[in-house]
Design a protein around this motif. Structure first.
Motif, PDB file in Angstrom:
ATOM      1  N   ILE A  18      73.254  36.415  95.623  1.00  0.00           N
ATOM      2  CA  ILE A  18      73.291  36.455  94.167  1.00  0.00           C
ATOM      3  C   ILE A  18      74.446  35.581  93.705  1.00  0.00           C
ATOM      4  O   ILE A  18      75.616  35.929  93.892  1.00  0.00           O
ATOM      5  N   ALA A  19      74.121  34.448  93.145  1.00  0.00           N
ATOM      6  CA  ALA A  19      75.116  33.497  92.636  1.00  0.00           C
ATOM      7  C   ALA A  19      74.571  32.864  91.364  1.00  0.00           C
ATOM      8  O   ALA A  19      73.384  32.538  91.291  1.00  0.00           O
ATOM      9  N   SER A  20      75.433  32.708  90.360  1.00  0.00           N
ATOM     10  CA  SER A  20      74.979  32.172  89.072  1.00  0.00           C
ATOM     11  C   SER A  20      76.057  31.275  88.465  1.00  0.00           C
ATOM     12  O   SER A  20      77.251  31.566  88.583  1.00  0.00           O
ATOM     13  N   ARG A  21      75.587  30.214  87.842  1.00  0.00           N
ATOM     14  CA  ARG A  21      76.448  29.406  86.972  1.00  0.00           C
ATOM     15  C   ARG A  21      76.052  29.786  85.546  1.00  0.00           C
ATOM     16  O   ARG A  21      74.943  29.484  85.115  1.00  0.00           O
ATOM     17  N   ILE A  22      76.945  30.455  84.836  1.00  0.00           N
ATOM     18  CA  ILE A  22      76.594  31.025  83.543  1.00  0.00           C
ATOM     19  C   ILE A  22      77.323  30.311  82.416  1.00  0.00           C
ATOM     20  O   ILE A  22      78.420  29.769  82.597  1.00  0.00           O
ATOM     21  N   ALA A  47      77.417  25.287  81.811  1.00  0.00           N
ATOM     22  CA  ALA A  47      78.098  26.283  82.636  1.00  0.00           C
ATOM     23  C   ALA A  47      79.575  26.368  82.295  1.00  0.00           C
ATOM     24  O   ALA A  47      80.256  25.353  82.136  1.00  0.00           O
ATOM     25  N   SER A  61      81.284  29.936  87.426  1.00  0.00           N
ATOM     26  CA  SER A  61      80.418  30.125  88.587  1.00  0.00           C
ATOM     27  C   SER A  61      80.753  31.489  89.180  1.00  0.00           C
ATOM     28  O   SER A  61      81.909  31.750  89.531  1.00  0.00           O
ATOM     29  N   VAL A 104      79.634  34.927  91.778  1.00  0.00           N
ATOM     30  CA  VAL A 104      78.857  35.439  92.906  1.00  0.00           C
ATOM     31  C   VAL A 104      79.071  36.945  92.990  1.00  0.00           C
ATOM     32  O   VAL A 104      80.088  37.471  92.529  1.00  0.00           O
ATOM     33  N   ASP A 105      78.078  37.618  93.553  1.00  0.00           N
ATOM     34  CA  ASP A 105      78.234  39.036  93.874  1.00  0.00           C
ATOM     35  C   ASP A 105      78.779  39.105  95.292  1.00  0.00           C
ATOM     36  O   ASP A 105      78.074  38.767  96.254  1.00  0.00           O
TER      37      ASP A 105
END
Length: 381
Positions: free
Chosen positions: A54-58, A218, A221, A223-224
């Motif tokens: 689970i990784a996101s650039r928000i 973005a 960045s 991550v869980d």
């Protein structure tokens, strides 16, 4: 006489050299042979990197100027934590305008509702008047013309009531539209606040206050950290025995002396068509204190154990095709080449002989100079 002695000496030397060469070429060779080993682990090796499932650039869903950045690289944030804000003044003005529009629509609806009530009352009065005039006209108390006029006025009042109903429906629709617009503007205002979508660690802070942002650009960045795993690339020719749940060992390039136990949790369903490698995902059971995304790792997956096996180095096998090959064996004191099958390959490039190969048949563990069909040989001590 002297010449005869020299010729005889030369002949003896030649005979001695020939005898030595014959002895070297025909004496039995001491051949190292494969010995049975117990509890042999079968492992598969792969190179890869540390990744996060689970990784996101928000970023923000709306455009604006970044006003506040409240977290930094390395921070751990629970879900819902406010991470950053956009300058809200322009959107607050839009919300105020939408609120005024709702008030105007409410007032308009009130005015139209009052007109509707008046038209309804007038229509009811005109219907009652027309009814009385018809009754009077039937008894001859009033003229037929007065009765018809009252009927006409009742029809006109009913039409006015229908118009008033339509105006009221239109006013209600206008109010609903104004309320929807207000909701949209308030939603857009709420999007000026960026929150963490899950329990996360900030891997990178990509923008600073004052930056003008486009929608979707973005800012962080994330991550869980609970979903970190090792992504290993394994040769297709070695990956066939890998199954989910098998134990594995992970070595980080930054900590070469430590071994982190893990378990295979996913096997990619699509191989790389260029490198002909399969993706294997390993979740660590005891993870390093601070894993670094993208760091190179070495992964060894244990696909099984052999209770007993005779292992032949792959270099001693000719024509190995992944399942079988030719080896040198000793039969009746002579070297012979035989086609045999193998059941496994160890990580140190040794091949486990099929149990169908007789245990009494010595199999060469190394190819020596002078190997040829029929050469006398014996197992080395």
């Amino acid at each position: 006489m002297r010449r005869l002695l020299l010729a005889a000496g030369a002949a003896l030397l030649v005979l001695g050299a020939a005898g030595g060469v014959w002895a070297l070429r025909h004496r039995p060779l001491d051949v190292p042979v494969a010995r049975e080993e117990r509890d042999v682990p079968v492992r598969v090796f792969g190179l890869g990197t540390i990744e996060a499932q689970i990784a996101s650039r928000i970023g923000f869903e709306v455009a604006g100027t970044l006003a506040e950045v409240l977290v930094d690289h390395g921070d751990r944030v629970p879900a819902g934590t406010v991470l950053a804000r956009l300058a809200p003044a322009a959107q607050q003005a839009r919300v105020a305008r939408a609120e005024a529009g709702v008030q105007n629509a409410e007032a308009q609806q009130g005015r139209v509702a009052a007109a509707h009530d008046r038209a309804a009352a007038m229509a009811q009065q005109k219907r009652a008047t027309a009814q009385r005039r018809r009754e009077l006209a039937s008894r001859g108390t009033t003229s037929q013309e007065a009765a018809e006029l009252a009927e006409t006025e009742a029809v006109a009042a009913a039409a006015d009531l229908a118009v008033a109903r339509a105006d009221l429906a239109l006013a209600r629709a206008g109010l609903a539209e104004a309320q929807a617009g207000l909701l949209a503007e308030r939603t857009a205002l709420a999007k000026h606040i960026l929150t963490a979508p899950f329990d996360a660690q900030v891997v990178a802070r990509l923008r600073e206050p004052g930056a003008a942002l486009s929608p979707g650009e973005a800012v962080f960045s994330l991550v869980d950290p609970r979903t970190l795993w090792a992504l290993a690339h394994v040769d297709e020719g070695r990956a066939g025995a890998i199954r989910e749940g098998q134990p594995a060992e992970v070595r980080l390039r930054s900590l070469p002396g430590e071994v982190f136990p893990g378990r295979v949790v996913r096997i990619g369903l699509e191989s790389d068509r260029v490198t002909e490698e399969r993706r294997i995902y390993v979740r660590c059971l005891r993870c390093p204190p601070q894993p670094i995304l993208g760091e190179q790792v070495q992964v060894e997956v244990e696909t099984g154990r052999l209770p007993a096996a005779r292992l032949v180095p792959e270099l001693a096998v000719e024509g190995f095709d992944g399942a079988s090959g030719r080896v040198w064996v000793i039969e009746d004191g002579r070297l012979r080449q035989r086609e045999v099958r193998f059941v496994a390959r160890t990580l140190d490039a040794r091949l486990a002989l099929d149990p169908a190969v007789p245990a009494t048949l010595p199999v060469a563990a190394r190819v020596l100079p002078g190997f040829r069909e029929g050469r006398a040989a014996r197992p080395a001590p």
